[in-house]
Motif scaffolding. Structure first.
Motif, PDB file in Angstrom:
ATOM      1  N   SER A  57       0.798  -1.226   0.000  1.00  0.00           N
ATOM      2  CA  SER A  57       0.000   0.000   0.000  1.00  0.00           C
ATOM      3  C   SER A  57       0.832   1.279   0.000  1.00  0.00           C
ATOM      4  O   SER A  57       0.366   2.310  -0.465  1.00  0.00           O
ATOM      5  CB  SER A  57      -0.978   0.004   1.178  1.00  0.00           C
ATOM      6  OG  SER A  57      -0.262   0.008   2.395  1.00  0.00           O
ATOM      7  N   GLU A  58       2.053   1.237   0.498  1.00  0.00           N
ATOM      8  CA  GLU A  58       2.911   2.435   0.548  1.00  0.00           C
ATOM      9  C   GLU A  58       4.084   2.334  -0.421  1.00  0.00           C
ATOM     10  O   GLU A  58       5.078   3.031  -0.230  1.00  0.00           O
ATOM     11  CB  GLU A  58       3.428   2.629   1.979  1.00  0.00           C
ATOM     12  CG  GLU A  58       2.343   2.748   3.037  1.00  0.00           C
ATOM     13  CD  GLU A  58       1.484   3.995   2.856  1.00  0.00           C
ATOM     14  OE1 GLU A  58       2.040   5.041   2.473  1.00  0.00           O
ATOM     15  OE2 GLU A  58       0.258   3.908   3.083  1.00  0.00           O
ATOM     16  N   GLN A  59       3.981   1.505  -1.448  1.00  0.00           N
ATOM     17  CA  GLN A  59       5.124   1.269  -2.337  1.00  0.00           C
ATOM     18  C   GLN A  59       4.977   1.888  -3.721  1.00  0.00           C
ATOM     19  O   GLN A  59       5.765   1.588  -4.610  1.00  0.00           O
ATOM     20  CB  GLN A  59       5.392  -0.224  -2.451  1.00  0.00           C
ATOM     21  CG  GLN A  59       5.843  -0.824  -1.130  1.00  0.00           C
ATOM     22  CD  GLN A  59       6.428  -2.198  -1.306  1.00  0.00           C
ATOM     23  OE1 GLN A  59       6.925  -2.554  -2.366  1.00  0.00           O
ATOM     24  NE2 GLN A  59       6.374  -2.995  -0.245  1.00  0.00           N
ATOM     25  N   GLU A 108       6.812   1.264 -14.783  1.00  0.00           N
ATOM     26  CA  GLU A 108       5.660   1.031 -13.900  1.00  0.00           C
ATOM     27  C   GLU A 108       6.043   0.057 -12.800  1.00  0.00           C
ATOM     28  O   GLU A 108       6.707  -0.945 -13.049  1.00  0.00           O
ATOM     29  CB  GLU A 108       4.469   0.444 -14.686  1.00  0.00           C
ATOM     30  CG  GLU A 108       3.621   1.481 -15.334  1.00  0.00           C
ATOM     31  CD  GLU A 108       2.308   0.911 -15.847  1.00  0.00           C
ATOM     32  OE1 GLU A 108       1.250   1.392 -15.392  1.00  0.00           O
ATOM     33  OE2 GLU A 108       2.333   0.000 -16.700  1.00  0.00           O
ATOM     34  N   ARG A 109       5.600   0.358 -11.575  1.00  0.00           N
ATOM     35  CA  ARG A 109       5.839  -0.536 -10.430  1.00  0.00           C
ATOM     36  C   ARG A 109       4.700  -1.547 -10.382  1.00  0.00           C
ATOM     37  O   ARG A 109       3.535  -1.170 -10.311  1.00  0.00           O
ATOM     38  CB  ARG A 109       5.948   0.264  -9.137  1.00  0.00           C
ATOM     39  CG  ARG A 109       7.238   1.092  -9.129  1.00  0.00           C
ATOM     40  CD  ARG A 109       7.516   1.767  -7.824  1.00  0.00           C
ATOM     41  NE  ARG A 109       7.485   0.926  -6.646  1.00  0.00           N
ATOM     42  CZ  ARG A 109       8.436   0.082  -6.258  1.00  0.00           C
ATOM     43  NH1 ARG A 109       9.518  -0.075  -6.975  1.00  0.00           N
ATOM     44  NH2 ARG A 109       8.312  -0.615  -5.134  1.00  0.00           N
ATOM     45  N   VAL A 110       5.063  -2.816 -10.419  1.00  0.00           N
ATOM     46  CA  VAL A 110       4.113  -3.900 -10.615  1.00  0.00           C
ATOM     47  C   VAL A 110       4.164  -4.878  -9.447  1.00  0.00           C
ATOM     48  O   VAL A 110       5.244  -5.236  -8.971  1.00  0.00           O
ATOM     49  CB  VAL A 110       4.423  -4.654 -11.936  1.00  0.00           C
ATOM     50  CG1 VAL A 110       3.459  -5.822 -12.144  1.00  0.00           C
ATOM     51  CG2 VAL A 110       4.401  -3.700 -13.123  1.00  0.00           C
ATOM     52  N   VAL A 111       2.993  -5.323  -9.021  1.00  0.00           N
ATOM     53  CA  VAL A 111       2.879  -6.435  -8.083  1.00  0.00           C
ATOM     54  C   VAL A 111       2.352  -7.627  -8.880  1.00  0.00           C
ATOM     55  O   VAL A 111       1.374  -7.505  -9.625  1.00  0.00           O
ATOM     56  CB  VAL A 111       1.912  -6.118  -6.916  1.00  0.00           C
ATOM     57  CG1 VAL A 111       1.664  -7.356  -6.067  1.00  0.00           C
ATOM     58  CG2 VAL A 111       2.447  -4.996  -6.070  1.00  0.00           C
ATOM     59  N   VAL A 112       3.014  -8.762  -8.749  1.00  0.00           N
ATOM     60  CA  VAL A 112       2.585 -10.001  -9.390  1.00  0.00           C
ATOM     61  C   VAL A 112       1.857 -10.827  -8.333  1.00  0.00           C
ATOM     62  O   VAL A 112       2.382 -11.028  -7.232  1.00  0.00           O
ATOM     63  CB  VAL A 112       3.794 -10.784  -9.952  1.00  0.00           C
ATOM     64  CG1 VAL A 112       3.354 -12.134 -10.513  1.00  0.00           C
ATOM     65  CG2 VAL A 112       4.506  -9.959 -11.032  1.00  0.00           C
ATOM     66  N   VAL A 137       9.248  -4.919 -10.833  1.00  0.00           N
ATOM     67  CA  VAL A 137       8.458  -5.770  -9.949  1.00  0.00           C
ATOM     68  C   VAL A 137       8.733  -5.376  -8.498  1.00  0.00           C
ATOM     69  O   VAL A 137       9.853  -5.493  -8.013  1.00  0.00           O
ATOM     70  CB  VAL A 137       8.760  -7.265 -10.185  1.00  0.00           C
ATOM     71  CG1 VAL A 137       7.944  -8.128  -9.233  1.00  0.00           C
ATOM     72  CG2 VAL A 137       8.471  -7.642 -11.634  1.00  0.00           C
ATOM     73  N   ALA A 138       7.688  -4.888  -7.824  1.00  0.00           N
ATOM     74  CA  ALA A 138       7.794  -4.459  -6.423  1.00  0.00           C
ATOM     75  C   ALA A 138       7.705  -5.638  -5.467  1.00  0.00           C
ATOM     76  O   ALA A 138       8.220  -5.584  -4.358  1.00  0.00           O
ATOM     77  CB  ALA A 138       6.692  -3.452  -6.101  1.00  0.00           C
ATOM     78  N   GLY A 139       7.037  -6.709  -5.892  1.00  0.00           N
ATOM     79  CA  GLY A 139       6.888  -7.875  -5.036  1.00  0.00           C
ATOM     80  C   GLY A 139       5.879  -8.844  -5.603  1.00  0.00           C
ATOM     81  O   GLY A 139       5.276  -8.596  -6.646  1.00  0.00           O
ATOM     82  N   VAL A 140       5.728  -9.951  -4.886  1.00  0.00           N
ATOM     83  CA  VAL A 140       4.820 -11.026  -5.273  1.00  0.00           C
ATOM     84  C   VAL A 140       3.904 -11.319  -4.097  1.00  0.00           C
ATOM     85  O   VAL A 140       4.343 -11.315  -2.940  1.00  0.00           O
ATOM     86  CB  VAL A 140       5.617 -12.310  -5.642  1.00  0.00           C
ATOM     87  CG1 VAL A 140       4.685 -13.495  -5.853  1.00  0.00           C
ATOM     88  CG2 VAL A 140       6.479 -12.070  -6.869  1.00  0.00           C
TER      89      VAL A 140
END
Length: 190
Positions: A57-59, A108-112, A137-140
């Motif tokens: 939420s803060e990334q 773009e910052r992406v969450v998978v 990729v910000a995280g999974v």
């Protein structure tokens, strides 16, 4: 919601199955997670999406991507909770790809996200595809991590539920040796 409450929810909604299953990875197992049985309820899908979104939420995330079919609803609800776009990948000629006019902008910052991680193979494919588009990729996140051992996606990994479920190669499966018929309950029939 605690892990025990999530397990109870999955059992109550017939999402945690017992038997002899051939997983998408080709491995065999005595238990199967059918997240669609939980995700068919919009209120539960929304709640799970909010829980998956929380670590991000803060990334400064711009986009959520999930592999079809299992990751479509998970991506949609996680994207809704983050207030960002949500898209899905599809397998085309054996390779994870974007179709339907979807795209990822450079930077773009992406969450998978996934429904269930077993070997991490599909998730790693989606991560590589995001990078090919120039996404970061910000995280999974996943509803369930059923992988035994450590998984390294090169980014933080946040499963809502970790289940230690044994898997077996098809060549060395005790359930096959017992003559128990194997079932392929997932979305891919390959």
């Amino acid at each position: 919601m605690t892990e025990q409450e999530l397990i109870k929810l999955f059992i109550e909604r017939s999402a945690l199955l017992e038997g002899h299953f051939r997983l998408t990875s080709g491995l065999h197992s005595n238990r199967y997670i059918q997240c669609a049985q939980v995700l068919q309820y919009p209120d539960l899908s929304a709640m799970l999406g909010e829980k998956l979104a929380a670590p991000f939420s803060e990334q400064g995330v711009n986009l959520v991507v999930g592999p079809a079919i299992g990751g479509i609803i998970v991506a949609q609800e996680t994207g809704r909770a983050l207030g960002v776009r949500a898209i899905f990948t599809e397998r085309e000629q054996g390779k994870m790809t974007l179709r339907r006019g979807f795209g990822i902008k450079r930077g773009e910052r992406v969450v998978v996200v996934e429904d269930v991680v077993t070997t991490g193979g599909s998730t790693k494919e989606v991560i590589e595809m995001v990078k090919e588009y120039g996404g970061v990729v910000a995280g999974v996140g996943s509803l369930v991590d059923r992988h035994s051992g450590a998984l390294d996606f090169g980014v933080p990994f946040y499963p809502l539920l970790k289940l230690d479920i044994e898997t077996y190669s098809s060549d060395d499966c005790p359930l096959c040796r017992e003559g128990i018929p194997v079932v392929k309950p997932g979305s891919r029939k390959e």
